[in-house]
Every structure is written in C-alpha cells, then in structure tokens.
Motif scaffolding. Structure first.
Motif, PDB file in Angstrom:
ATOM      1  N   VAL A 149       0.829  -1.206   0.000  1.00 45.73           N
ATOM      2  CA  VAL A 149       0.000   0.000   0.000  1.00 45.73           C
ATOM      3  C   VAL A 149       0.862   1.254   0.000  1.00 45.73           C
ATOM      4  O   VAL A 149       0.622   2.199  -0.760  1.00 45.73           O
ATOM      5  N   SER A 167       2.229   2.161  -3.370  1.00 46.27           N
ATOM      6  CA  SER A 167       1.218   2.752  -4.254  1.00 46.27           C
ATOM      7  C   SER A 167       0.921   4.189  -3.859  1.00 46.27           C
ATOM      8  O   SER A 167       0.731   5.057  -4.721  1.00 46.27           O
ATOM      9  N   VAL A 211       0.648   3.527   7.189  1.00 44.65           N
ATOM     10  CA  VAL A 211       0.254   2.271   6.531  1.00 44.65           C
ATOM     11  C   VAL A 211       1.194   1.142   6.939  1.00 44.65           C
ATOM     12  O   VAL A 211       1.428   0.211   6.170  1.00 44.65           O
ATOM     13  N   ALA A 218      -4.626   3.495   7.516  1.00 46.43           N
ATOM     14  CA  ALA A 218      -5.330   2.346   6.944  1.00 46.43           C
ATOM     15  C   ALA A 218      -5.320   1.190   7.931  1.00 46.43           C
ATOM     16  O   ALA A 218      -5.529   0.038   7.548  1.00 46.43           O
ATOM     17  N   ALA A 269      -9.576   3.911   4.398  1.00 50.44           N
ATOM     18  CA  ALA A 269      -8.975   2.697   3.843  1.00 50.44           C
ATOM     19  C   ALA A 269      -8.922   1.550   4.836  1.00 50.44           C
ATOM     20  O   ALA A 269      -8.540   0.440   4.470  1.00 50.44           O
ATOM     21  N   GLY A 318     -10.944  -1.077   1.685  1.00 51.89           N
ATOM     22  CA  GLY A 318     -10.093  -0.686   0.573  1.00 51.89           C
ATOM     23  C   GLY A 318     -10.618   0.536  -0.159  1.00 51.89           C
ATOM     24  O   GLY A 318     -10.834   1.590   0.435  1.00 51.89           O
ATOM     25  N   GLY A 337      -2.836  -2.826  -3.403  1.00 51.03           N
ATOM     26  CA  GLY A 337      -2.090  -1.584  -3.285  1.00 51.03           C
ATOM     27  C   GLY A 337      -2.801  -0.374  -3.841  1.00 51.03           C
ATOM     28  O   GLY A 337      -3.059   0.598  -3.124  1.00 51.03           O
ATOM     29  N   ASP A 338      -3.144  -0.403  -5.121  1.00 56.66           N
ATOM     30  CA  ASP A 338      -3.752   0.769  -5.750  1.00 56.66           C
ATOM     31  C   ASP A 338      -5.147   1.086  -5.207  1.00 56.66           C
ATOM     32  O   ASP A 338      -5.443   2.253  -4.926  1.00 56.66           O
ATOM     33  N   THR A 389      -6.444   0.472  -2.255  1.00 54.64           N
ATOM     34  CA  THR A 389      -6.335   1.015  -0.909  1.00 54.64           C
ATOM     35  C   THR A 389      -5.691   2.395  -0.938  1.00 54.64           C
ATOM     36  O   THR A 389      -6.099   3.305  -0.200  1.00 54.64           O
ATOM     37  N   ALA A 390      -4.694   2.577  -1.791  1.00 52.55           N
ATOM     38  CA  ALA A 390      -4.058   3.887  -1.919  1.00 52.55           C
ATOM     39  C   ALA A 390      -5.049   4.938  -2.393  1.00 52.55           C
ATOM     40  O   ALA A 390      -4.967   6.113  -2.001  1.00 52.55           O
TER      41      ALA A 390
END
Length: 448
Positions: free
Chosen positions: A22, A25, A86, A110, A137, A141, A319-320, A322-323
C-alpha cells in the motif's frame, strides 16, 4: 509577493510511514498525480520522507527520491503537516500517530486493528491537538463506506450494516461454491494468487473482519465498539456439505460482518435498545445483493430509516485500490488545513450497550442424522418448542439401509428468527436425544 500569498504557495509536508504494497502505491500516486492533487487541495503536497524498516532494500521502481527513505520515523512525523500511516499493527503505529498529532499533524491511517482497539483514545488526541484523524482505507479498501456513514447519513438513523469485508474469505467461499473445491484447496489457490497470506489465520478465523465490524458499528450507531466486543467465528469449519446445503436453498455461504441496532426485552417486558455486532459464516439468498459478490471483492449493505437500502461494492484490498482511499482522505484533511477547520470527530453520544451473542436475533439451518421411525419428528419438534424456537421448514431424506431396523434419515430444519441463545440451546437439546445420531451441520441464515 505578500506574506499571505507566500503561505498559500508553501507546500503541505506529507510523511509516509510504511512502504509495503500500500505504501508503495501511495508514494507513486502522490508523485505522479502531484499537479492534480495540488489543484484539488489548493496547495502543493510535498512528500518529505518515507519511514521504512529496511532502508537498503531496492526500491528503484518507485518514482521517488531515494534520499526520502529513513528509519527515523520519530523525527519524520515531527516535521510533517500530514502523516500517512500504513505500517499496520498496534505499535509503533499508535505511538507515532500520537506523536504526529502532538506536533500538529493530521493523520490518515489504513490500520483497522489499531482503530478497532484504540480508536477512542486516538480521537481524543486528535481533538486535543486540533487535527484530523481519517481512516477510510481501514475497512473496505477503495470502497467509500466510512465517510457515507459518518457524513452522508449523519441526518438519518442507520439500522443495520451487513458486509463482506474480507476478500480472502470471500474468494475461498466463492471457489467452494462455484468449483466444488474443499476449504484447504481453495485457501491454497488464494495463496497462490496473492489473495491470502502464507499464514491466513487473521482472515479465515475472522479477526480481520471483526476489527472492521467494530469500526463500522462505532460509526453507524454512535457507540464505542472494540474488536473484543465482536462475536467472531471464522470459516475453517465450513464444509462442502454446508455449501451444498446452501445451494439447495438457493443460498450461498458468506463470511458476514453484521452490525445492527436492536432491542431486547427483559423479564418485566421492558424493551431497551442495544447494538449487536458479530462476524460469522452464514447462508444468504443468492437474490440478495451480497449473494452475487464474487471472487475477492467486498461489499457493504446498509439499511437506514429514511435512505432505505444502500449498497457499496468494489475492491476491498490491494495496493492501488487502498491507496485510492488513502489519498482521498489526504485531500480531505489537506483541504481542512488550507481552508481552516476540522472534519468530524468521534460521535459516541448514543452509548448503547453492546449485546452478547446470545441476544442476537438470527435463524439457523440445522442438519440432523436421525433414526427413521415413528415419533422422531415429534421429538425434534418438541425440542424446538421447549426453547421457544419456531420452525419455518422441515425436509427429510431417507438414507442408509433398506432394513427398517437400521434405516435412518437426514432431517433438515430451518428456523424462524429467534435469540441465538435459544437456538444454541435447542441444538444442544437435539444432540442429547437418543433418536438423533448426530447434529451434522449448524449454520446461521441471514438476509432472508
């Protein structure tokens, strides 16, 4: 240039704690979308440091200055306007967040485990230091669910939140349903695809979902709920027979996070409100919106008095995705710093009691291996009646030898809604009957 104009051009300093899937990202998106983010916030966002445990690790694929990586997280948070956490876990995340707030930084996290355990103390710290604490997040997500509950539905009364909030378990159960795989085989496939960790305990035993349920319930019902107050069952005991039984009812088995505002009635007949929060596998009709959620996707179903039924669906991890949720929070708290003011803090004014599982209202699907002779069904029905549980349907299938002395039957009973304690006591009584060879399966039924 005037002093006020100069301040308007000064970037907001952003510190990133953690650079795993995460965090990587987040760092990439902060860098690649810097111009757009500046336009949305009103001031540039400058990434001033990334705290990591292993600074020597090759991170050349990231479009960031290698000089930003540091192991000194303490000094990093002391010089930031916004801190993104994170790294996960309880410590050092909690200490770093508290330090960041003490130094005047707003925090985006997150970290579901930390928020579920220490949310009230972190909210108190944010209020004391006049900063924001955002954590969209932490639950699902990329799916926007916390802000709609906390802000969009602030004028309504949320009655129930029913969610699939763990992608690993949903993938496993989906494969058991669609391919006939056993539990172990489905977990291995999830691990091979990166949906499950090498040690999947937190997911398959329901710990991850329980932390998320605590956060959802706290926001939805304006009541402090911690993860240790959430009733939890995982999916390790779900069998192929359970999945087949659900299919025969036109249902599917899902691991559900269930948060609902309910009422209990004492012996004097006086009703009092409370909150039931639980995580467990359950059969849910395929026609229900959650019944069609496939693979590793998440979905949250909300019922409110005025708004009615709402559905939030999307990627719950990665990754993306959640980012995306992290950066949405970053933009929100950055705008507050530019324009002045803060976002909503903790709302725990209702302070409703969190009910134990025995008071939760649910339904059971019970499969019994019984002797096939006169009077058995009457005995079974009597056990239900003695515990105040009403039967909705009964289905019987003869199995075993054609010899009447050895003949037995598979009896499937679905109940009406009743307190879980009464249902559990009924199952215990059924197990004690000499005509019941075995209680082969017990599963709750929701959403019908």
């Amino acid at each position: 240039m005037s002093e006020s104009q100069n301040v308007e051009q000064q970037p907001l300093r952003v510190a990133l704690l953690g650079c795993g899937v995460v965090g990587s990202s987040v760092a990439t998106m902060l860098t690649q979308h810097a111009d757009d983010l500046a336009a949305r916030v009103g001031r540039p966002l400058e990434l001033v440091g990334i705290a990591v445990r292993r600074p020597g690790r090759d991170r050349s694929e990231l479009p960031v200055d290698p000089g930003l990586f540091t192991t000194d997280a303490d000094s990093l948070v002391a010089r930031a306007d916004i801190v993104i956490e994170v790294i996960g876990g309880i410590e050092p995340a909690r200490s770093l967040i508290e330090s960041a707030m003490k130094h005047g930084a707003s925090v985006v996290s997150a970290n579901k485990a930390l928020l579920a355990e220490a949310g009230p103390s972190l909210y108190a710290a944010a209020a004391a230091h006049g900063v924001d604490l955002y954590y969209e997040a932490a639950v699902a997500g990329a799916i926007p669910i916390l802000r709609p509950i906390r802000e969009s539905l602030a004028g309504d009364d949320v009655r129930k939140v029913l969610g699939i909030v763990n992608g690993t378990t949903n993938y496993v159960l989906d494969k058991m349903d669609t391919t006939g795989q056993g539990f172990a085989e489905a977990v291995e496939q999830a691990q091979a695809l990166g949906y499950a960790e090498a040690d999947p305990t937190a997911d398959v035993e329901g710990f991850d979902a329980a932390a998320k349920a605590a956060i959802l319930a706290s926001l939805a019902f304006h009541t402090r709920v911690s993860s240790d107050q959430v009733y939890r069952e995982g999916i390790t005991e779900v069998t192929a027979a359970d999945v087949q039984a659900a299919r025969e009812m036109d249902c599917v088995v899902k691991l559900l996070a269930i948060c609902e505002r309910t009422e209990t009635v004492d012996e004097a007949g006086v009703a009092s409100p409370g909150v039931s929060v639980r995580v467990h596998p359950a059969m849910i009709p395929r026609s229900h919106p959650l019944g069609s959620v496939r693979e590793a996707f998440n979905a949250v179903f909300v019922e409110a008095d005025a708004a009615g039924q709402l559905m939030f669906y999307g990627k719950g991890a990665g990754g993306d995705p959640t980012a995306s949720a992290v950066l949405g929070d970053v933009v929100a708290v950055a705008r507050h710093r530019v324009g002045g003011g803060r976002g909503p803090g903790e709302s725990a004014y209702a302070d409703l009691p969190v009910l134990d599982m025995g008071k939760a209202l649910t339904r059971y699907h019970i499969s019994l291996d019984v002797e096939d002779r006169p009077g058995v069904l009457a005995q079974v029905a009597t056990s239900f009646a003695e515990h105040g549980v009403s039967i909705e349907t009964v289905r019987q299938q003869i199995v075993g030898s054609v010899d009447e002395a050895e003949s037995r039957a598979n009896l499937i009973v679905v109940t009406h809604t009743a307190p879980d304690a009464a249902l559990a006591a009924t199952v215990e009584a059924l197990s004690a009957l000499d005509t019941v060879r075995e209680v082969t399966s017990v599963m709750r039924v929701e959403g019908a």
